[in-house]
Design an enzyme around this catalytic site. Structure first.
Site, PDB file in Angstrom:
ATOM      1  N   HIS A   1      -3.442   7.662   5.928  1.00  0.00           N
ATOM      2  CA  HIS A   1      -3.536   6.384   5.229  1.00  0.00           C
ATOM      3  C   HIS A   1      -4.970   5.872   5.483  1.00  0.00           C
ATOM      4  O   HIS A   1      -5.652   5.468   4.561  1.00  0.00           O
ATOM      5  CB  HIS A   1      -2.486   5.398   5.731  1.00  0.00           C
ATOM      6  CG  HIS A   1      -2.493   4.094   4.982  1.00  0.00           C
ATOM      7  ND1 HIS A   1      -2.322   4.030   3.609  1.00  0.00           N
ATOM      8  CD2 HIS A   1      -2.674   2.822   5.388  1.00  0.00           C
ATOM      9  CE1 HIS A   1      -2.397   2.763   3.218  1.00  0.00           C
ATOM     10  NE2 HIS A   1      -2.610   2.004   4.278  1.00  0.00           N
TER      11      HIS A   1
ATOM     12  N   CYS B   1       0.795  -1.227   0.000  1.00  0.00           N
ATOM     13  CA  CYS B   1       0.000   0.000   0.000  1.00  0.00           C
ATOM     14  C   CYS B   1       0.830   1.280   0.000  1.00  0.00           C
ATOM     15  O   CYS B   1       0.289   2.367  -0.179  1.00  0.00           O
ATOM     16  CB  CYS B   1      -0.950  -0.009   1.185  1.00  0.00           C
ATOM     17  SG  CYS B   1      -1.676  -1.649   1.456  1.00  0.00           S
TER      18      CYS B   1
ATOM     19  N   HIS C   1      -9.757   1.680  -0.612  1.00  0.00           N
ATOM     20  CA  HIS C   1      -8.318   1.483  -0.566  1.00  0.00           C
ATOM     21  C   HIS C   1      -7.869   1.017  -1.941  1.00  0.00           C
ATOM     22  O   HIS C   1      -8.182  -0.109  -2.343  1.00  0.00           O
ATOM     23  CB  HIS C   1      -7.957   0.452   0.509  1.00  0.00           C
ATOM     24  CG  HIS C   1      -6.494   0.375   0.791  1.00  0.00           C
ATOM     25  ND1 HIS C   1      -5.546   1.079   0.083  1.00  0.00           N
ATOM     26  CD2 HIS C   1      -5.795  -0.336   1.713  1.00  0.00           C
ATOM     27  CE1 HIS C   1      -4.354   0.810   0.556  1.00  0.00           C
ATOM     28  NE2 HIS C   1      -4.461  -0.032   1.541  1.00  0.00           N
TER      29      HIS C   1
END
Lengths: 366, 398, 82
Positions: free
Chosen positions: B292, B160, B327
């Site tokens: 995040h 990520c 995401h």
């Protein structure tokens, strides 16, 4: 198109302070190039000679590591050991395929079980950065951590990243490496692209076979790079460049001439040219041309008959170059043409992957 | 060479917008993206909402000017990278020394997983062109070839945090005079492989995700691509409207567990701290943090605690745009870099959707409404991933 | 419980641990066998696959999987026939 280089701007030296290698040869130990060379060809497939990984990895952790992770960790630990470094200031890896085995396992289960009752272990191990992440975990290393996944330039990108970070002056030791594994699935699938030899061949015959195709290989090679000469440093990294899809052999020859000129090296100064010759009659034309036109009198060494072809195989080539510089001679199983000389100071590695990804790595003895 | 790196433009395609202006409109209108899966087929279609780009591959291919059978990951990448380049006003790409640093985690897996179903039945079946571009690096090269970029092209994959790391490497290439301009960011398409993988970790929310909310239950997967155009200082005058500088960045490793973040978020903390050090800023000078903020119990807690440790008592406005986009994995660092850099140029503060209850662990709450024209001079963007990979970027006004 | 121990060893790929070496009340996580959160997820799938028991919330894991005995008791209490 002119490509700027990194080394002509560097005021510091980059020493290779330690190396580690897991390959189809018995290389997973400190010491010189193996005396006995007998890579086990299984048709057109070369498999790594697995050492006892428990030497470096606790049994409790081994269970959650696939082969490529074990290979990478072993090579990493060997290189850190030789360099005398506990915790590096950065960990940078290059792998084109990543963790193929776990990818295949998860994919197969997902399909066969129709997306039901799947388990996490093979998924989390399938991500490309798992090797670098696992090394950091084992060393409790909070430093910079990166993974490049760019086909035949995965290792070279990791090298360039390492050099740029060392240049910033805040890091003393960088652990970097290249690794790729071969699984039955990947071998079967890549075979369908007619990449490999159809007829049986041995490591002694491969490079002279004059037929299309090569052999598939795998391996992991790690290096600790730093700006100070360590006790076990025998080589400096003194040049690096890449060329993507050069239009012709003339173009790559011109690239090599320009590269040498910028690094103030004459063609005659190269004591050993190591090439990525892999026995594929079509791909080897590049090496034929470069050897004949640029280095007709020099010794030439090869390595892919020992490790097989894979996107990061050049890392094994660099490991071989380091061994040549530390021992001062070219092993008979590496020498392809010419003869070993008294003094080997400059080694140029010229490799290409599939004719599209060409790179030059220059090593200087110290 | 001053070593300063500017953001000359940016492009995004994701589930809330086909391009950057459309995404900003979505924030303005609180139009979050989580919805029932429409384009991907999966046994979990009815269970987990996802944030898909609202177009099938044929439509994406037409827009990208690439063949329709190419991996969705590449199509998304080309669209966003092209928008980024076009927004700079620099004209022909071949007139400059340009590099392309793209991140992804899935590569061509959207095609491979179809191939594998046939292959498992019979190793000689399955169309080879479905696996030709399986590798992460292949996707990047398809797009680089389409854009006409040949040198200094590479691919990063650190889960990520991939997209953020692409910007760091790109900035380094410019500082070292290897190139003058880098299109940097990331891309990822939704695949069954990823969806099922995240399902095994039991971190998916069956409803629209609630980042930084005490009752959060997990993340929603998204897809998309986002790129900035990094430009060396000496070319800044040629940019139509320079956005801001990439003033700081850092990459650190949590070294705690393969997938979970450490309880105190040490990797997160070190990444944020390192970015501040490079930029020469104090924590209180940060005007907005793009979190995040995936919406998992673990990430938000660790990230929250790391922010508390570094920023207390001056907490800037902060929010997770993943509450809108989901995401997007390898694309997230790139997409959120674009949003963050644009925030400096326009004074944007982005909303954190679905927020109701403050997390018990931290004394701050996220921004819940979109606004513009704020004094936003320095923005931090966080990206934390599996393998302990933590990255933080800082964008600053000129 | 002997069968359960064998299943645990296999599911978690516990190399060089024999099922009979696992104590009935030995802690499975942190100390003892040293299992972690990924192993907990693996055991959740084991329960579903072998015993048809669905656990929706992974947070229940630490309680249920404290030892082989607590696992066995949970299975006995919740197992549904196919």
């Amino acid at each position: 198109m002119f490509q700027p280089y990194i080394f002509n701007q560097l005021s510091m030296s980059i020493y290779i302070q330690g190396t580690g290698c897991v390959s189809p040869l018995e290389t997973a130990a400190e010491g010189p190039f193996p005396a006995v060379v007998n890579p086990a060809y299984d048709g057109a497939r070369l498999k790594v000679s697995d050492p006892d990984y428990k030497q470096w990895i606790d049994i409790k952790q081994i269970r959650r590591m696939s082969r490529i992770i074990k290979m990478g960790v072993a090579a990493a630990k060997l290189s850190l050991q030789e360099a005398g470094v506990q915790k590096p200031d950065a960990i940078i890896t290059g792998t084109a395929y990543g963790c193929l085995d776990d990818t295949g396992v998860f994919l197969s289960k997902m399909i066969n079980q129709q997306e039901e009752m799947l388990t996490p272990t093979s998924f989390i191990q399938s991500t490309h950065n798992t090797v670098a992440g696992q090394i950091a975990l084992m060393l409790s290393c909070h430093a910079y951590n990166n993974t490049f996944v760019h086909k035949g330039f995965s290792f070279e990108s990791a090298l360039l990243d390492s050099i740029m970070i060392l240049k910033e002056g805040k890091s003393k030791h960088i652990l970097m490496g290249g690794m790729d594994e071969l699984t039955t699935h990947s071998f079967n699938i890549i075979s369908r692209f007619n990449r490999f030899k159809k007829e049986p061949v041995t490591h002694n015959e491969l490079l002279h076979s004059a037929t299309p195709g090569t052999v598939a290989g795998e391996g992991a090679a790690c290096f600790v790079l730093g700006t100070e000469k360590g006790d076990n440093s025998h080589a400096r990294l003194t040049g690096l460049t890449t060329s993507y899809k050069p239009g012709s052999t003339a173009e790559i020859a011109a690239d090599i001439i320009a590269f040498l000129a910028v690094h103030e090296i004459a063609q005659e100064d190269i004591d050993l040219l190591i090439t990525g010759r892999n026995g594929d009659s079509e791909g080897d034309i590049w090496y034929d041309h470069v050897e004949r036109t640029l280095f007709p009198d020099q010794a030439v060494g090869c390595f892919k008959h020992l490790c097989g072809e894979y996107p990061t195989a050049v890392s094994f080539g660099m490991w071989v170059g380091c061994k040549v510089l530390s021992s001062g001679h070219i092993p008979a199983d590496v020498l392809f043409k010419g003869k070993t000389s008294e003094k080997i100071k400059k080694v140029l590695i010229y490799n290409h992957y599939k004719g599209t990804h060409h790179s030059l790595i220059l090593l200087t003895g110290c | 060479m001053t070593g300063e790196v500017w953001i000359g433009g940016g492009g995004v395609i994701c589930g809330i917008g086909d391009n950057l202006p459309a995404c900003i409109d979505a924030f303005r209108n609180m139009a979050t993206g989580a919805a029932t899966m429409e384009y991907l087929s999966s046994a979990h279609r009815g269970t987990y909402p996802v944030v898909e780009v609202r177009a099938d591959n044929a439509a994406l291919a037409a827009r990208a000017g690439m063949p329709a059978h190419i991996s969705r990951t590449a199509l998304l990448s080309k669209i966003a990278a092209q928008e980024a380049w076009d927004s700079t006003g620099l004209g022909e790409l071949r007139n400059y020394r340009v590099g392309f640093v793209s991140a992804n985690t899935v590569g061509g897996m959207d095609k491979t997983e179809d191939f594998f179903a046939d292959y498992l039945q019979d190793p000689q079946s399955g169309h080879l062109n479905q696996v030709l571009h399986h590798e992460c690096g292949s996707i990047t090269e398809l797009v680089a070839d389409a854009l006409g970029i040949r040198h200094h092209v590479t691919t990063i994959s650190t889960a990520c945090s991939s997209g953020a790391n692409a910007l760091m490497y790109g900035a380094r290439l410019i500082r070292n005079n290897m190139v003058d301009i880098v299109i940097a960011g990331g891309t990822d398409a939704l695949t069954r492989f990823t969806l099922n993988g995240f399902n095994t970790l039991m971190i998916l929310d069956q409803e629209s995700c609630r980042p930084f909310d005490d009752t959060r239950k997990g993340l929603n997967l998204g897809e998309g691509a986002g790129y900035v155009v990094l430009v060396k200082d000496e070319l800044k005058e040629l940019i139509r409207t320079p956005w801001c500088k990439l003033s700081g960045f850092a990459n650190a490793n949590d070294a705690y567990h393969q997938t979970a973040s450490s309880p105190d978020g040490i990797g997160n903390y070190l990444a944020m701290k390192g970015a501040l050090e490079m930029s020469g800023l104090k924590p209180e000078e940060i005007d907005y943090i793009n979190l995040h903020g995936t919406g998992t119990q673990n990430n938000d807690s660790s990230e929250g605690l790391a922010i508390e440790r570094l920023f207390s008592p001056h907490y800037p406005p902060l929010s997770s745009t993943k509450s809108f986009t989901g995401h997007t994995l390898g694309a997230s660092g790139g997409i959120e870099a674009v949003f963050s850099a644009l925030a400096v140029r326009e004074g944007y503060l982005y909303p954190n959707a679905n927020f109701g209850t403050r997390m018990k662990e931290v004394p701050f709450t996220p921004v819940t409404a979109f606004s513009e024209g704020n004094k936003v001079q320095h923005v931090m963007s966080n990206s934390f991933g599996f393998g302990g990979n933590c990255s933080s970027l800082i964008f600053s006004i000129s | 419980m002997a069968a359960l121990k064998a299943q645990i060893v296999e599911q978690l790929n516990l190399q060089e641990v024999k099922p009979e070496e696992i104590g009935d009340d030995q802690p499975l996580f942190k100390e003892g066998l040293g299992l972690d959160s990924i192993d907990a997820l693996e055991l959740i799938v084991l329960l579903q696959q072998n015993y048809n028991i669905r656990i929706a919330n992974p947070d229940q894991g630490p309680e249920i999987f404290r030892s082989v005995r607590t696992m066995a008791e949970f299975i006995t209490a919740h197992q549904t026939k196919q």
